[in-house]
Design a protein around this motif. Structure first.
Motif, PDB file in Angstrom:
ATOM      1  N   SER A 169      37.855   5.224   5.832  1.00  0.00           N
ATOM      2  CA  SER A 169      37.128   4.162   5.139  1.00  0.00           C
ATOM      3  C   SER A 169      36.934   2.973   6.053  1.00  0.00           C
ATOM      4  O   SER A 169      35.941   2.269   5.975  1.00  0.00           O
ATOM      5  CB  SER A 169      37.896   3.698   3.908  1.00  0.00           C
ATOM      6  N   ARG A 170      37.931   2.753   6.927  1.00  0.00           N
ATOM      7  CA  ARG A 170      37.836   1.589   7.791  1.00  0.00           C
ATOM      8  C   ARG A 170      36.889   1.844   8.955  1.00  0.00           C
ATOM      9  O   ARG A 170      36.043   1.033   9.260  1.00  0.00           O
ATOM     10  CB  ARG A 170      39.219   1.225   8.324  1.00  0.00           C
ATOM     11  N   ASP A 171      37.047   2.986   9.593  1.00  0.00           N
ATOM     12  CA  ASP A 171      36.342   3.188  10.859  1.00  0.00           C
ATOM     13  C   ASP A 171      35.100   4.045  10.740  1.00  0.00           C
ATOM     14  O   ASP A 171      34.503   4.408  11.749  1.00  0.00           O
ATOM     15  CB  ASP A 171      37.284   3.842  11.885  1.00  0.00           C
ATOM     16  N   GLY A 172      34.723   4.384   9.504  1.00  0.00           N
ATOM     17  CA  GLY A 172      33.601   5.317   9.448  1.00  0.00           C
ATOM     18  C   GLY A 172      34.183   6.716   9.378  1.00  0.00           C
ATOM     19  O   GLY A 172      34.738   7.064   8.528  1.00  0.00           O
ATOM     20  N   VAL A 184      47.055  12.605   4.225  1.00  0.00           N
ATOM     21  CA  VAL A 184      45.630  12.600   3.888  1.00  0.00           C
ATOM     22  C   VAL A 184      45.207  11.216   3.424  1.00  0.00           C
ATOM     23  O   VAL A 184      44.137  10.721   3.795  1.00  0.00           O
ATOM     24  CB  VAL A 184      45.338  13.659   2.801  1.00  0.00           C
ATOM     25  N   LEU A 185      46.076  10.573   2.672  1.00  0.00           N
ATOM     26  CA  LEU A 185      45.774   9.224   2.211  1.00  0.00           C
ATOM     27  C   LEU A 185      45.563   8.310   3.414  1.00  0.00           C
ATOM     28  O   LEU A 185      44.632   7.501   3.455  1.00  0.00           O
ATOM     29  CB  LEU A 185      46.923   8.710   1.338  1.00  0.00           C
ATOM     30  N   ALA A 186      46.430   8.463   4.399  1.00  0.00           N
ATOM     31  CA  ALA A 186      46.294   7.646   5.619  1.00  0.00           C
ATOM     32  C   ALA A 186      44.969   7.950   6.308  1.00  0.00           C
ATOM     33  O   ALA A 186      44.280   7.047   6.778  1.00  0.00           O
ATOM     34  CB  ALA A 186      47.461   7.914   6.557  1.00  0.00           C
ATOM     35  N   ASP A 187      44.612   9.234   6.343  1.00  0.00           N
ATOM     36  CA  ASP A 187      43.334   9.620   6.953  1.00  0.00           C
ATOM     37  C   ASP A 187      42.173   8.978   6.203  1.00  0.00           C
ATOM     38  O   ASP A 187      41.226   8.487   6.808  1.00  0.00           O
ATOM     39  CB  ASP A 187      43.160  11.142   6.914  1.00  0.00           C
TER      40      ASP A 187
END
Lengths: 760, 155
Positions: free
Chosen positions: A103-106, A95-98
């Protein structure tokens, strides 16, 4: 450098931290109890949280915070990292990776999932603790939540280096915290930075200023350790502060001020017992007016300057600036200003060097620059070959010094080429790590227990190959989990462990990378595959197929054996797509399966897409390059071994087996009639589906490493041709697409094959 | 050569003129990257007749088009005196085989006469105008029209 660039760097670092996090958790999962592993995991989450805080990514911060809290329980040995705990943590890492990529890609994240995990993590942090005490940070589910409770009459505990210490408090206070803290209480904060704090670019004055915002504050500076100026190490830290803070905020808020410095300072926060404070002070109180931050007054000038020397030196800002500020300080304090300035400047230099060394052995380089270098080296290789050729043509003695020089040049170019290729080479580790997440998620979805074992994840291969590997590998992993491994019940019934194992391994073999994906599932159900292929009109009902051929049916377009179409796989766009992407990379894929024991997919890929070992051949007066990897053997056909078959087909007998003969010149339309096989050379090639074909060429010129040039850049895809290259004479030679030529020889015309390749 | 080099004013443009057989053509100079001598090309399989093959242009693979054949005239028989005009057509770079480059022209829009009504479709497709310069007739052609984006389909 603008904000976006900095943010980009943050996200790059996040990727690394996430990889670190996952590998750490997996190590823990395998029973590793090294405290350093736990620390590494903790640090990874903490760094992500820290960076996210700086960019105001609140979702990320709040999740990371809860995660970090639970991890801290593990770190302080309050929570045993059992399999169940780690399962939650691995999911949290996902989930952290998600959240990071959202946050990066919208994009958005499945909120219910992250909320559920937050609950689970909190439960772990509280519920499973053997004692009713919770962690200091635990009651803070999110930064925006109500202020954490302040322990009212608890005895303060000594803090360790980390600054993280369990503070016992009663759960009763949890609900009633508002009234307990409203009055405001006085805290005593002892803050003694170590030199690391400055070398990481933190500044004590700013921390103190942040602290002053929490309430009324009075500060005493402890200068006991300050040596005489000539003995002073400009990088060391000498000051400590004793702060008395009257605030309505909780102890956690105070600690939060020092959040990013906590490892680099001695910090003690406790509720003050009013009277005791003054006597206890072993230090001389120095009035510390925070106004000096903006407008230094004469009295504090020295302190300030020394401090700023500390900081600027430590932070390795411009050496000149540092020197001047130290010089100013020194001028006022003593006469030894030159030596001090020199020392500071030297220290700044040392520090810069140390910082460079500490930054690690890697640099980030824009991929375009590496590509440009690789292109240039490609030119160099071609030029060197051209030069050699013209020297050989003009010099018949072959012993001149030019020849010797050329030979050395040849070796050097080869070495340069290898080194440049090594720059692009990356370990397959990141891709493999992504796979472990897919295994977890898909296994969860289908209710199977599956362990992914990876091997040889440090095997290096060209970055382009790695980038293009992830997709087919994901498909295959999903398939292995969904179809390969049986359900736990079935496994137990078959006398196997209920937990299935998928093994993903990579190794180098004869200039290629071989990736193997093996499962210990039920293997391919050949009867069903065959039936399905007949149902789908892929083969004739009475076709006589070998086991190997049946296994290979799963690579046919539109093939799926899954009885019900699931989210995961079974829509018939699976293995044929995998096969096509592997082929697009110049690789091959094969399958071997043993009923009841599992299946193994083996992919063999070139190490790089920039160069290729090829056999240079002549066909109808044209020079062509045949990829060496496709060639099994070469032979000189004899008239007796050539057999006509029907009107136009011919077969060649090789050790008593018959193999179709394919005239390359005819297929490529270089000549109108078929050449006489006896006058040429046959290249026995391995084609898709395991069958062999003998490709007829006129002559073999030699074997050479060639630089691959795109034809599509200025022209279009040409059926039967994979790419182009430039030979030693400066002319363009075409690289044969062996699979397309073989397919064409099967009666499929080259044109439709081409449009397929274009869409796939 | 009659160089009409003037300062480029509004509405004027520079063209590069070349010869194929006894006819003269010109293209916008902005699309021309370089001009080089003929080198033998490597033929491509399954290519249309006007596609002579590919050559090595400093490491890039450059397709060579026989402009004579492409314009529907007879196939060129390249000699060392032939030249290749390396031109940018949309996102791609192609080499145009012509007999010789004859002139660089600076013209204004008034110099361009419309293409007369002729029966040939091909001329209508590529010709964008006709110039009368020193009693010569020069046909201005549009490269983008000669090489549609989906060349493989046209072939």
């Amino acid at each position: 450098m603008d904000m976006n660039e900095i943010k980009e760097i943050f996200f790059q670092e996040c990727e690394e931290q996430l990889a670190e996090l996952e590998s750490g958790l997996l190590k823990l999962n395998d029973g590793d109890r090294d405290p350093e592993t736990v620390n590494a995991v903790f640090r990874a989450v903490h760094s992500i949280k820290g960076g996210a805080g700086a960019f105001g990514l609140d979702d990320l911060v709040s999740f990371a915070h809860v995660f970090e809290t639970t991890l801290d329980c593990v770190r302080s040995n309050k929570l045993e990292p059992t399999q169940d705990v780690l399962k939650v943590m691995l999911k949290s890492a996902d989930v952290l990776a998600d959240l990071v990529s959202a946050s990066r890609d919208g994009g958005s994240v499945d909120e219910s999932r992250s909320r559920g995990l937050v609950k689970e993590l909190e439960a772990l942090a509280h519920g499973e603790l053997p004692t009713p005490s919770a962690h200091a940070e635990a009651p803070k589910p999110a930064p925006k939540a109500a202020p954490a409770p302040a322990p009212k009459a608890e005895a303060p505990k000594p803090t360790d280096d980390s600054g993280f210490q369990p503070i016992p408090f009663s759960f009763d206070g949890f609900d009633a915290d508002e009234e307990t803290t409203l009055e405001g209480s006085t805290y005593e904060v002892i803050f003694k930075p170590r030199r690391e704090l400055y070398s990481k670019g933190n500044e004590a004055a700013l921390l103190l200023r942040d602290l002053s915002r929490l309430g009324d504050m009075s500060i005493n500076c402890d200068m006991d350790q300050l040596p005489a100026l000539d003995k002073m190490d400009p990088e060391a830290s000498y000051f400590g502060w004793k702060i008395s803070l009257k605030t309505t905020k909780s102890e956690d808020d105070i600690r939060a001020v020092f959040e990013f410095a906590e490892w680099d300072c001695d910090l003690d926060v406790k509720l003050s017992e009013e009277a005791a404070s003054e006597e206890e002070l072993p230090m001389i109180p120095v009035p510390f007016d925070l106004a000096i931050l903006d407008e230094p007054s004469a009295a504090e000038e020295e302190e300030k300057s020394v401090q700023s020397a500390d900081e600027t030196v430590a932070a390795a800002v411009s050496a000149a600036e540092t020197a001047s500020s130290v010089t100013k300080a020194a001028a006022r304090a003593s006469e030894k200003k030159e030596s001090a300035a020199a020392a500071a400047a030297a220290a700044a230099q040392n520090n810069a060097a140390a910082a460079a060394a500490a930054a690690g052995q890697t640099i980030r380089v824009d991929l375009d620059r590496v590509d440009r270098l690789i292109n240039l080296v490609g030119e160099l290789v071609i030029n060197q070959a051209m030069l050699s050729q013209s020297v050989i043509e003009n010099d018949t003695t072959g012993t001149s010094s030019i020849n010797m020089g050329l030979e050395e040049l040849q070796q050097l170019t080869r070495e340069i080429q290898d080194s440049v290729m090594a720059i692009r080479a990356q370990p397959v580790k990141p891709v493999f790590q992504r796979m472990s997440r897919i295994v977890r998620e898909v296994a969860d979805m289908v209710g199977k227990q599956i362990r992914l074992v990876t091997e040889g994840e440090n095997t290096e291969v060209d970055k382009t190959v790695i980038d293009k590997l992830a997709e087919p590998l994901t498909h295959m992993i999903r398939n292995a989990v969904d179809h390969g491994i049986e359900t736990p019940e079935k496994r137990e019934a078959a006398g196997k462990e209920s937990e299935g194992t998928i093994k993903l391994s990579a190794k180098h073999r004869s200039g290629r990378i071989v990736i193997e994906l093996a499962d210990d599932g039920g293997g391919i159900n050949r009867e069903r595959v065959r039936q399905k292929a007949i149902d789908n009109d892929l083969i004739a009902a009475d076709a006589n197929l070998s086991d190997e051929e049946i296994d290979n049916l799963i690579f046919m377009p539109g093939f799926s054996t899954a009885d019900k179409i699931s989210d995961i796989s079974g829509r018939g766009v699976g293995m044929d797509v995998v096969k096509r992407s592997i082929q697009a990379l110049g690789g091959r894929i094969s399958i071997s399966s043993r009923p009841g024991l599992g299946s193994t997919f083996t992919m063999s890929l070139p190490l790089t897409l920039a160069v290729l070992d090829g056999m240079v051949v002549t066909v109808a007066g044209q020079t062509l390059v045949v990829p060496l990897t496709a060639i099994v053997e070469t032979l000189q056909p004899e008239a007796s071994s050539i057999h006509s078959f029907g009107a136009t087909q011919r077969l060649i007998s090789i050790r008593n087996s018959f193999c179709p003969l394919v005239d390359v010149g005819r297929i490529l339309n270089f000549r109108a009639t078929q050449a006489n096989p006896v006058e040429g050379v046959a290249l026995l090639v391995e084609s898709e589906g395991g069958g062999q074909r003998a490709l007829m060429v006129d002559a073999i010129q030699g074997q050479r490493q060639v630089v691959i040039k795109s034809l599509e850049a200025n022209y279009t895809h040409v059926p039967g041709i994979a790419a182009a290259t430039i030979l030693g004479d400066g002319r363009v030679a075409l690289i044969l697409d062996v699979d397309a030529v073989v397919a064409a020889s099967r009666g499929q015309s080259l044109k439709p094959e081409m449009s397929l390749a274009a869409t796939g | 050569m009659s160089y009409a080099v003037k300062n480029l004013t509004q509405g004027s443009r520079e063209l590069i003129a070349f010869r194929i057989g006894d006819q003269e053509f010109c293209v916008n100079i902005m699309s021309v990257r370089e001009i080089r001598g003929w080198t033998p090309a490597t033929p491509m399989p399954h290519a249309p007749g006007y596609m002579m093959g590919v050559i090595n242009l400093r490491g890039a693979v450059l397709p060579i088009v026989d402009l004579s054949a492409r314009l529907g005239m007879k196939d060129a028989e390249p000699t060392a005196r032939h030249v290749i005009i390396v031109a940018q057509v949309k996102s791609k770079v192609v080499g145009l085989l012509v007999e010789a480059v004859s002139d660089i022209l600076t013209i204004t829009d008034e110099n361009i006469q419309p293409v007369p009504e002729v029966s040939s479709d091909l001329e209508k497709q590529y010709a964008r105008g006709i110039l009368a310069i020193d009693k010569r007739m020069i046909c201005m052609i549009e490269l983008d029209a000669l090489f549609p984006e989906k060349e493989s389909e046209a072939a």
